[in-house]
Scaffold this motif. Structure first.
Motif, PDB file in Angstrom:
ATOM      1  N   VAL A  92      10.877  -6.633  -3.984  1.00 14.33           N
ATOM      2  CA  VAL A  92      11.387  -6.382  -2.636  1.00 14.33           C
ATOM      3  C   VAL A  92      10.559  -5.283  -1.993  1.00 14.33           C
ATOM      4  O   VAL A  92      10.290  -4.254  -2.615  1.00 14.33           O
ATOM      5  N   LEU A  93      10.154  -5.522  -0.746  1.00  6.97           N
ATOM      6  CA  LEU A  93       9.398  -4.524   0.011  1.00  6.97           C
ATOM      7  C   LEU A  93      10.355  -3.790   0.941  1.00  6.97           C
ATOM      8  O   LEU A  93      11.078  -4.422   1.711  1.00  6.97           O
ATOM      9  N   LEU A  94      10.385  -2.473   0.834  1.00  8.34           N
ATOM     10  CA  LEU A  94      11.172  -1.643   1.746  1.00  8.34           C
ATOM     11  C   LEU A  94      10.188  -0.988   2.702  1.00  8.34           C
ATOM     12  O   LEU A  94       9.429  -0.100   2.317  1.00  8.34           O
ATOM     13  N   LYS A  95      10.181  -1.465   3.942  1.00  7.45           N
ATOM     14  CA  LYS A  95       9.208  -0.993   4.918  1.00  7.45           C
ATOM     15  C   LYS A  95       9.659   0.314   5.565  1.00  7.45           C
ATOM     16  O   LYS A  95      10.842   0.517   5.806  1.00  7.45           O
ATOM     17  N   ALA A 141       4.795   4.191   5.101  1.00  7.88           N
ATOM     18  CA  ALA A 141       5.353   4.879   3.937  1.00  7.88           C
ATOM     19  C   ALA A 141       6.234   3.924   3.136  1.00  7.88           C
ATOM     20  O   ALA A 141       7.269   4.304   2.598  1.00  7.88           O
ATOM     21  N   SER A 142       5.828   2.664   3.055  1.00  9.73           N
ATOM     22  CA  SER A 142       6.631   1.633   2.400  1.00  9.73           C
ATOM     23  C   SER A 142       6.535   1.712   0.875  1.00  9.73           C
ATOM     24  O   SER A 142       5.542   2.175   0.323  1.00  9.73           O
ATOM     25  N   ILE A 143       7.599   1.225   0.230  1.00  9.65           N
ATOM     26  CA  ILE A 143       7.629   1.127  -1.233  1.00  9.65           C
ATOM     27  C   ILE A 143       8.071  -0.287  -1.609  1.00  9.65           C
ATOM     28  O   ILE A 143       8.576  -1.041  -0.768  1.00  9.65           O
ATOM     29  N   ILE A 170       9.703   1.282  -9.112  1.00  9.93           N
ATOM     30  CA  ILE A 170       9.279   1.507  -7.726  1.00  9.93           C
ATOM     31  C   ILE A 170       7.788   1.762  -7.679  1.00  9.93           C
ATOM     32  O   ILE A 170       7.249   2.529  -8.476  1.00  9.93           O
ATOM     33  N   SER A 171       7.122   1.087  -6.748  1.00 10.07           N
ATOM     34  CA  SER A 171       5.695   1.305  -6.560  1.00 10.07           C
ATOM     35  C   SER A 171       5.407   1.610  -5.098  1.00 10.07           C
ATOM     36  O   SER A 171       6.112   1.154  -4.193  1.00 10.07           O
ATOM     37  N   TRP A 172       4.380   2.394  -4.883  1.00 12.96           N
ATOM     38  CA  TRP A 172       3.940   2.807  -3.544  1.00 12.96           C
ATOM     39  C   TRP A 172       3.073   1.697  -2.972  1.00 12.96           C
ATOM     40  O   TRP A 172       2.105   1.266  -3.595  1.00 12.96           O
ATOM     41  N   VAL A 173       3.411   1.222  -1.787  1.00 13.51           N
ATOM     42  CA  VAL A 173       2.575   0.213  -1.121  1.00 13.51           C
ATOM     43  C   VAL A 173       2.162   0.706   0.262  1.00 13.51           C
ATOM     44  O   VAL A 173       1.562  -0.033   1.029  1.00 13.51           O
ATOM     45  N   GLY A 174       2.481   1.955   0.566  1.00 15.55           N
ATOM     46  CA  GLY A 174       2.189   2.529   1.873  1.00 15.55           C
ATOM     47  C   GLY A 174       0.754   3.002   2.004  1.00 15.55           C
ATOM     48  O   GLY A 174      -0.022   3.010   1.049  1.00 15.55           O
ATOM     49  N   ASN A 175       0.431   3.407   3.234  1.00 16.58           N
ATOM     50  CA  ASN A 175      -0.863   4.007   3.555  1.00 16.58           C
ATOM     51  C   ASN A 175      -0.592   4.996   4.678  1.00 16.58           C
ATOM     52  O   ASN A 175      -0.468   4.600   5.836  1.00 16.58           O
ATOM     53  N   VAL A 176      -0.461   6.288   4.327  1.00 18.45           N
ATOM     54  CA  VAL A 176      -0.044   7.281   5.319  1.00 18.45           C
ATOM     55  C   VAL A 176      -1.039   7.400   6.467  1.00 18.45           C
ATOM     56  O   VAL A 176      -0.652   7.729   7.586  1.00 18.45           O
ATOM     57  N   ALA A 177      -2.308   7.109   6.223  1.00 16.99           N
ATOM     58  CA  ALA A 177      -3.300   7.164   7.301  1.00 16.99           C
ATOM     59  C   ALA A 177      -2.981   6.144   8.392  1.00 16.99           C
ATOM     60  O   ALA A 177      -3.353   6.336   9.551  1.00 16.99           O
ATOM     61  N   ASN A 178      -2.273   5.092   8.030  1.00 16.38           N
ATOM     62  CA  ASN A 178      -1.882   4.047   8.991  1.00 16.38           C
ATOM     63  C   ASN A 178      -0.415   4.155   9.406  1.00 16.38           C
ATOM     64  O   ASN A 178       0.136   3.209   9.976  1.00 16.38           O
TER      65      ASN A 178
END
Length: 93
Positions: free
Chosen positions: A5-8, A68-70, A57-65
């Motif tokens: 599950v992606l939590l955006k 902050a999704s997981i 839980i894994s980090w799928v975010g990119n703070v530069a963009n």
């Protein structure tokens, strides 16, 4: 159930993104009760090492963009609840 599950979570900041940027994900069970931190990010991801989401839980975010999704692996109905994403980028909140 059973599929990742992606939590955006997206954000905007009027300040430049620096290593001071903090992301905190908290969770409260559907039945209520204590909130728990399930993920923390500051320069690098820090998934929780305790509790029901340990190793899931894994980090799928990119703070530069502004992302902050997981992602949560192997979700179960018992994971149902409220997930809150909090992003702080000093001095911007």
């Amino acid at each position: 159930v059973g599929e990742q599950v992606l939590l955006k979570c997206s954000f905007r900041s009027s300040s430049p993104i620096t290593e001071s940027l903090l992301v905190d994900w908290t969770y409260r069970p559907l039945a209520g009760g204590q909130m728990e931190t399930v993920f923390h990010y500051q320069s690098v991801p820090h998934p929780t090492t305790v509790g029901k989401f340990k190793d899931r839980i894994s980090w799928v975010g990119n703070v530069a963009n502004g992302d902050a999704s997981i992602a949560i692996q192997s979700p179960a109905l018992s994971d149902n609840g409220t997930f809150i994403c909090s992003v702080r980028n000093p001095p911007d909140v």
